[in-house]
Design an enzyme around this catalytic site. Structure first.
Site, PDB file in Angstrom:
ATOM      1  N   SER A  22       4.323   6.081   2.884  1.00 17.52           N
ATOM      2  CA  SER A  22       4.362   4.666   3.261  1.00 17.52           C
ATOM      3  C   SER A  22       5.764   4.100   3.087  1.00 17.52           C
ATOM      4  CB  SER A  22       3.330   3.819   2.524  1.00 17.52           C
ATOM      5  OG  SER A  22       3.215   2.565   3.189  1.00 17.52           O
TER       6      SER A  22
ATOM      7  N   HIS B  50      13.555  -6.670  -3.122  1.00 16.22           N
ATOM      8  CA  HIS B  50      14.232  -7.921  -2.762  1.00 16.22           C
ATOM      9  C   HIS B  50      14.749  -8.525  -4.062  1.00 16.22           C
ATOM     10  CE1 HIS B  50      12.407  -7.684   1.204  1.00 16.22           C
ATOM     11  NE2 HIS B  50      11.282  -7.367   0.570  1.00 16.22           N
TER      12      HIS B  50
ATOM     13  N   CYS C 111      -0.015   6.173   0.135  1.00 24.21           N
ATOM     14  CA  CYS C 111      -1.370   6.708   0.301  1.00 24.21           C
ATOM     15  C   CYS C 111      -1.598   7.877  -0.656  1.00 24.21           C
ATOM     16  CB  CYS C 111      -1.619   7.122   1.745  1.00 24.21           C
ATOM     17  SG  CYS C 111      -0.473   8.357   2.360  1.00 24.21           S
TER      18      CYS C 111
END
Length: 105
Positions: A64, A69, A84
């Protein structure tokens, strides 16, 4: 599995270092047994307000993605590890807390 961290009280020097964020995104997938499929992408954001300046980055993994940030002047970081494939979320939380010198998560 999905680990989302809102981290407060982080080291503003680390949070403002685009090279350090790049290295984190480049090396961390391997550290948690994931497969990086792209190089990291890291962007410096110059917001309209000084407190909005920060760094955003992500790396795609076969399982994934991992994104980050930062807002150095707020001493805040958001980290998203989405996979996953199972990984030790508690260990990852502690590693990331130490890596970014987070006081509260």
């Amino acid at each position: 599995m999905h680990l989302v961290i809102d981290g407060y009280g982080g080291d503003p020097i680390m949070l403002g270092d685009a090279d350090a964020i790049y290295r984190f995104l480049d090396e961390y997938p391997d550290a948690i047994g994931m497969t990086k499929i792209t190089p990291p992408h890291v962007y410096v954001y110059e917001g309209q307000k000084p407190e909005d300046v920060g760094i955003s980055g992500f790396v795609l993994i076969a399982e994934s993605h991992i994104s980050v940030h930062t807002f150095p002047r707020r001493q805040y970081v958001n980290i998203d590890v989405f996979s996953c494939k199972e990984f030790d979320a508690q260990r990852a939380l502690e590693e990331l807390r130490a890596m970014f010198s987070l006081e509260t998560v």
